[in-house]
Design a protein around this motif. Structure first.
Motif, PDB file in Angstrom:
ATOM      1  N   ASP A   5      14.630-107.770 -14.890  1.00 30.05           N
ATOM      2  CA  ASP A   5      13.897-106.712 -14.193  1.00 30.05           C
ATOM      3  C   ASP A   5      12.568-106.485 -14.924  1.00 30.05           C
ATOM      4  OD1 ASP A   5      12.872-104.378 -13.152  1.00 30.05           O
ATOM      5  OD2 ASP A   5      14.765-103.282 -13.193  1.00 30.05           O
ATOM      6  N   HIS A  33      11.580-102.690 -15.516  1.00 24.26           N
ATOM      7  CA  HIS A  33      12.325-102.003 -16.571  1.00 24.26           C
ATOM      8  C   HIS A  33      11.835-102.441 -17.949  1.00 24.26           C
ATOM      9  CE1 HIS A  33      15.829 -99.362 -17.111  1.00 24.26           C
ATOM     10  NE2 HIS A  33      16.038-100.017 -18.251  1.00 24.26           N
ATOM     11  N   TYR A  89      10.327 -99.623 -20.389  1.00 20.41           N
ATOM     12  CA  TYR A  89      11.149 -99.180 -21.512  1.00 20.41           C
ATOM     13  C   TYR A  89      11.254-100.188 -22.657  1.00 20.41           C
ATOM     14  CZ  TYR A  89      12.738 -96.090 -17.741  1.00 20.41           C
ATOM     15  OH  TYR A  89      12.793 -95.203 -16.699  1.00 20.41           O
ATOM     16  N   SER A 121      11.983 -98.380 -12.295  1.00 17.56           N
ATOM     17  CA  SER A 121      12.457 -99.761 -12.147  1.00 17.56           C
ATOM     18  C   SER A 121      13.617 -99.794 -11.165  1.00 17.56           C
ATOM     19  CB  SER A 121      12.931-100.307 -13.501  1.00 17.56           C
ATOM     20  OG  SER A 121      14.168 -99.715 -13.876  1.00 17.56           O
ATOM     21  N   THR A 177      16.413-101.086 -11.807  1.00 16.54           N
ATOM     22  CA  THR A 177      17.591-100.759 -12.623  1.00 16.54           C
ATOM     23  C   THR A 177      17.789 -99.258 -12.693  1.00 16.54           C
ATOM     24  OG1 THR A 177      17.294-102.783 -13.930  1.00 16.54           O
ATOM     25  CG2 THR A 177      18.667-101.055 -14.889  1.00 16.54           C
ATOM     26  N   ASP A 178      16.678 -98.509 -12.773  1.00 18.30           N
ATOM     27  CA  ASP A 178      16.758 -97.041 -12.771  1.00 18.30           C
ATOM     28  C   ASP A 178      17.466 -96.522 -11.528  1.00 18.30           C
ATOM     29  OD1 ASP A 178      15.572 -96.494 -15.178  1.00 18.30           O
ATOM     30  OD2 ASP A 178      13.590 -96.044 -14.361  1.00 18.30           O
TER      31      ASP A 178
END
Length: 494
Positions: A238, A241, A245, A278, A280-281
């Motif tokens: 990703d 992400h 981060y 993202s 993933t978030d």
């Protein structure tokens, strides 16, 4: 015995907590796009030993006081009678099946949304069926410029043109029988309408695979690629992400590609550009934290890839699969250094065929023993393998006859002379019916019958492709079946 690699209780606890936290984050109203299968998630149970096929619906049952469900189905899929491959039923019929099952559990079903409606007659017939049965339903038409024309999408002529679905509970699960059913658009349409009504609703995605906190090339994640070979899904890091981060996570191409548009739409609706940073978030997925034996999950996933390979080869020969999907499975097999014979029942079945000069099948029992059967004048190879397996599991001597020919022969005669079947042998369901009749008076047959539930999860391989009847019965028994890409006869139709 198969090793347990997944702590289901831990997963249920973590997933439930995470969902509740996400509801609170959005001030008590969350639209949760439910990826994968609500019921019967056999893929997850195969690659994560210890995961139960009904784990997701059990989780929703625990949240039933807070949850209601919206089912989506695409009008295009209804029109083309798209089939859910693992169950052999069409998408619209699967929606009805799931509504029945969910309602029986006491979980609230809100409605059915027919997405991408453009006047399809089959969709009209389905709507009529829903209306006759008192099932609330809504129609969503295609939105011009979707998904790139954000100005039009986030307007009265875009999402605003969709009817608002009245919901009551803080968690609204939006699910569907398969991909491409319009779940995301339905969620975002609802969030748009909620904001216009002053409700600060949120969106999140419940997706089990790929598992974001496992390595990119972990067999569990590669097994997901195998399962979606027909969609040409590809796992990838990703990038959003990682940039946001500095943490490496795994997602898949469609979500990564769609994220900039989804984020733009959400920020346009909510006014909060930083809501998600993202794909993933967006996810609510605690599965990676519940793996308790990584090697067991790796082994199970390797076996799943081999199973998917066999299915793709057979489907290609039947004209049900396209070359790119088959090529994708071949690449995954090579990438993982896997070979068909690494599936235990495969060499056993092929050896039995070689020795008997007849179609054969082999079943791997939970303790690793391999039990074979061959085709005879009376029954199919799969029927013989199933009978031999339950004999072994029940401690019944091999030479014991479970069913008298006086029971079997009339059944075969009925099939051929009365029902007009072209099959000259008894299939698995025929044999099990005969066994059930014999079990009423014969304690040995009853003992064998009692072993049938223990076949669930067993591995089986056939030296030829099966007729749909045998395949369906074995699926209901919970047996994981693969076949050689060999036609069972010269008939083109039967």
């Amino acid at each position: 015995m198969k090793k347990i690699g997944f702590d289901l209780a831990l997963y249920m606890e973590k997933q439930k907590t995470h969902i509740l936290e996400r509801i609170e984050r959005f001030e008590g109203k969350l639209y949760l796009e439910f990826g994968g299968k609500l019921f019967d998630d056999y893929h997850a149970s195969r690659v994560l030993p210890g995961f139960e096929p009904d784990a997701k619906i059990r989780l929703l049952y625990e949240l039933r006081d807070k949850a209601e469900i919206i089912f989506c189905v695409s009008a295009a899929n209804i029109e083309t009678t798209k089939i859910r491959a693992d169950l052999g039923i069409s998408y619209d019929m699967d929606v009805l099946r799931q509504i029945d099952d969910v309602t029986a559990m006491g979980i609230s079903v809100n409605s059915v949304v027919i997405t991408q409606y453009a006047g399809q007659s089959a969709a009209d017939a389905f709507v009529a069926k829903l209306n006759h049965r008192g099932v609330k339903n809504y129609i969503h038409h295609p939105i011009e410029g979707y998904p790139t024309d954000v100005d039009h999408i986030v307007s009265d002529e875009g999402y605003g043109a969709n009817p608002f679905i009245e919901t009551e509970k803080p968690l609204v699960v939006v699910t569907a029988p398969g991909p491409g059913s319009g779940k995301l658009a339905t969620c975002l349409s609802q969030v748009y309408h909620e904001y216009r009504r002053g409700v600060m609703a949120g969106y999140a995605k419940f997706e089990t695979f790929p598992i974001w906190n496992l390595p990119l090339k972990h067999p569990v994640n590669l097994a997901y690629e195998a399962a979606t070979a027909d969609l040409q899904d590809v796992n990838m890091i990703d990038p959003f992400h990682l940039e946001a981060y500095g943490v490496t996570t795994v997602n898949y191409n469609r979500d990564v590609e769609a994220f900039p548009i989804v984020r733009t739409i959400l920020s346009r609706i909510t006014g909060d550009a930083g809501c998600y940073r993202s794909p993933t978030d967006m996810g609510v997925n605690m599965a990676g934290y519940a793996i308790c034996d990584d090697e067991a999950c790796r082994d199970a996933s390797r076996q799943e890839i081999i199973r998917r390979y066999f299915k793709a080869v057979c489907d290609y020969k039947l004209g049900k699969e396209k070359q790119p999907a088959l090529d994708k499975l071949k690449v995954l097999m090579q990438q993982m250094d896997l070979r068909p014979e690494m599936r235990a029942p495969v060499p056993a079945a092929l050896s039995k065929r070689e020795r008997s000069q007849a179609p054969a099948a082999a079943i791997e029992l939970p303790d690793g023993r391999l039990i074979c059967g061959k085709a005879s004048d009376l029954m199919s190879a799969c029927s013989g393998a199933v009978l031999n397996a339950i004999k072994v599991m029940g401690g019944i001597p091999k030479e014991t006859t479970l069913m008298s020919p006086t029971v079997l022969v009339p059944i075969l005669k009925l099939k051929i002379t009365i029902l007009g079947s072209r099959s000259s042998v008894l299939k698995v369901d025929d044999v099990l019916t005969a066994l059930c009749i014999c079990a009423a008076t014969d304690p040995v047959a009853a003992s064998a019958m009692a072993q049938l539930p223990n076949l669930r999860g067993c591995e089986m391989h056939s030296t030829q492709m099966l007729h749909s009847g045998d395949e369906g019965t074995l699926r209901k028994l919970g047996i994981n079946l693969t076949c050689e890409p060999v036609f069972p006869g010269k008939d083109l139709f039967y």
